[in-house]
Design a protein around this motif. Structure first.
Motif, PDB file in Angstrom:
ATOM      1  N   LYS A  22       0.857  -1.028   0.240  1.00 28.01           N
ATOM      2  CA  LYS A  22       0.081  -0.087   0.053  1.00 28.01           C
ATOM      3  C   LYS A  22       0.837   1.053  -0.037  1.00 28.01           C
ATOM      4  O   LYS A  22       0.473   2.287  -0.127  1.00 28.01           O
ATOM      5  CB  LYS A  22      -1.000   0.065   1.154  1.00 28.01           C
ATOM      6  N   GLU A  68      -6.435  -4.553   9.475  1.00 26.75           N
ATOM      7  CA  GLU A  68      -7.808  -4.032   9.445  1.00 26.75           C
ATOM      8  C   GLU A  68      -7.502  -2.541   9.300  1.00 26.75           C
ATOM      9  O   GLU A  68      -8.096  -1.996   8.300  1.00 26.75           O
ATOM     10  CB  GLU A  68      -8.596  -4.466  10.634  1.00 26.75           C
ATOM     11  N   TYR A  69      -6.780  -1.910  10.356  1.00 29.85           N
ATOM     12  CA  TYR A  69      -6.525  -0.667  10.428  1.00 29.85           C
ATOM     13  C   TYR A  69      -5.753  -0.106   9.153  1.00 29.85           C
ATOM     14  O   TYR A  69      -6.148   1.024   8.431  1.00 29.85           O
ATOM     15  CB  TYR A  69      -5.610  -0.221  11.646  1.00 29.85           C
ATOM     16  N   ASP A  71      -5.337  -1.326   6.166  1.00 28.02           N
ATOM     17  CA  ASP A  71      -6.070  -1.314   5.092  1.00 28.02           C
ATOM     18  C   ASP A  71      -6.985   0.125   4.910  1.00 28.02           C
ATOM     19  O   ASP A  71      -7.324   0.179   3.735  1.00 28.02           O
ATOM     20  CB  ASP A  71      -7.145  -2.646   4.906  1.00 28.02           C
ATOM     21  N   THR A  72      -7.480   0.333   5.992  1.00 28.83           N
ATOM     22  CA  THR A  72      -8.336   1.736   5.923  1.00 28.83           C
ATOM     23  C   THR A  72      -7.594   2.942   5.595  1.00 28.83           C
ATOM     24  O   THR A  72      -7.991   4.095   5.002  1.00 28.83           O
ATOM     25  CB  THR A  72      -9.009   2.068   7.016  1.00 28.83           C
ATOM     26  N   ASN A  74      -5.463   3.776   2.898  1.00 32.83           N
ATOM     27  CA  ASN A  74      -5.474   4.247   1.502  1.00 32.83           C
ATOM     28  C   ASN A  74      -6.242   3.063   0.872  1.00 32.83           C
ATOM     29  O   ASN A  74      -6.763   2.141   1.267  1.00 32.83           O
ATOM     30  CB  ASN A  74      -4.203   4.849   1.080  1.00 32.83           C
ATOM     31  N   ASP A  75      -6.720   3.424  -0.501  1.00 29.94           N
ATOM     32  CA  ASP A  75      -7.266   2.550  -1.221  1.00 29.94           C
ATOM     33  C   ASP A  75      -6.517   1.799  -2.473  1.00 29.94           C
ATOM     34  O   ASP A  75      -6.890   1.289  -3.466  1.00 29.94           O
ATOM     35  CB  ASP A  75      -8.582   3.130  -2.105  1.00 29.94           C
ATOM     36  N   VAL A  78      -6.987  -1.561  -2.114  1.00 31.41           N
ATOM     37  CA  VAL A  78      -7.728  -2.212  -1.216  1.00 31.41           C
ATOM     38  C   VAL A  78      -7.392  -3.752  -0.995  1.00 31.41           C
ATOM     39  O   VAL A  78      -7.436  -4.451  -1.998  1.00 31.41           O
ATOM     40  CB  VAL A  78      -9.372  -2.029  -1.539  1.00 31.41           C
ATOM     41  N   ARG A  82     -14.550  -4.297   1.004  1.00 32.71           N
ATOM     42  CA  ARG A  82     -15.059  -3.378   1.964  1.00 32.71           C
ATOM     43  C   ARG A  82     -16.600  -3.649   1.546  1.00 32.71           C
ATOM     44  O   ARG A  82     -17.515  -3.473   2.694  1.00 32.71           O
ATOM     45  CB  ARG A  82     -14.659  -2.047   1.725  1.00 32.71           C
ATOM     46  N   ARG A  88     -15.303 -10.228   1.519  1.00 34.20           N
ATOM     47  CA  ARG A  88     -14.621  -9.718   2.969  1.00 34.20           C
ATOM     48  C   ARG A  88     -14.307 -11.133   3.815  1.00 34.20           C
ATOM     49  O   ARG A  88     -13.344 -11.333   4.425  1.00 34.20           O
ATOM     50  CB  ARG A  88     -15.525  -8.588   3.551  1.00 34.20           C
TER      51      ARG A  88
END
Ligand SMILES: N[C@@H](CCC(=O)N[C@@H](CS)C(=O)NCC(=O)O)C(=O)O
Length: 202
Positions: A22, A68-69, A71-72, A74-75, A78, A82, A88
């Motif tokens: 990411k 989990e954190y 991944d939030t 940025n996109d 992904v 989501r 998921r």
């Protein structure tokens, strides 16, 4: 943010792979919790790695929560679907499968480093059998697909790759490639990614 871990921990590798894929800026500090002088227990009450320290000093643990954190943040891309709840669930289940392989391999390793007369063979067999079943399951689920889930890289691939690197390290005698040619081919492809090459070089 700062990631605390070691280069051999499979849980740490999973998180590092996510940060690299990411392209999230972070510091990486090596700290082995069982070594004298380790500061891990000062930040994570469980005394385990990975521990992710945010800029406000919040400590995030353990690896599924960090994943989990992260991944939030940025996109691009992904790594945990989501909107599609079934996709998921499948990615999280792959992660649970991979984490379970790691957990089982850690139990076996912990037994093996005890004095021979104190090693519990029944425990070793039980967890080695769990690893074998999990690998059979993974190979069947993967089939001839390019990715563990869907049409692109996800956390599922990164978690499984981390588990297999750890198996190669701790159980080199386990010939999983011969038993599962499809997993072997998939692993070779994943291992060529810059993120994997970077963590394997450390
Ligand atoms: N469920 C945890 C497992 C983490 C874990 O067990 N890490 C090991 C290193 S591979 C550790 O810190 N062990 C130190 C200890 O248990 O004292 C996660 O996913 O983060």
């Amino acid at each position: 943010m700062k990631l605390i871990g070691t280069n051999v921990s499979p849980y740490v590798r999973k998180v590092r792979l996510m940060l690299l894929e990411k392209n999230i800026a972070h510091d990486y500090a090596i700290d082995a919790p069982r070594e004298p002088g380790s500061k891990v227990a000062q930040v994570n009450p469980l005394g385990r790695i990975p521990a992710l320290i945010l800029d406000d000093q919040t400590c995030v643990f353990d690896s599924p929560v960090i994943a989990e954190y992260v991944d939030t943040l940025n996109d691009t891309p992904v790594l945990i679907p989501r909107n599609d709840v079934l996709a998921r669930m499948r990615v999280r289940r792959w992660e649970a499968l991979a984490d379970g392989i790691m957990d089982s391999a850690v139990v076996v390793r912990t037994e093996h480093i005890r004095p021979p007369e104190k090693q519990e063979q029944a425990n070793i067999s039980r967890y080695n059998d769990a690893i074998s079943r999990a690998l059979d399951y993974a190979a069947q689920l993967l089939g001839e697909r390019e990715w563990c889930e869907g049409a692109a890289l996800t956390l599922a691939d990164l978690a499984l790759a981390s588990a297999l690197v750890y198996l190669d390290l701790r159980q080199p005698e386990r010939n999983w490639r011969a038993a599962h040619a499809n997993l072997a081919a998939w692993f070779e492809r994943i291992s060529a990614r810059p993120s994997m090459r970077a963590t394997l070089a450390d």
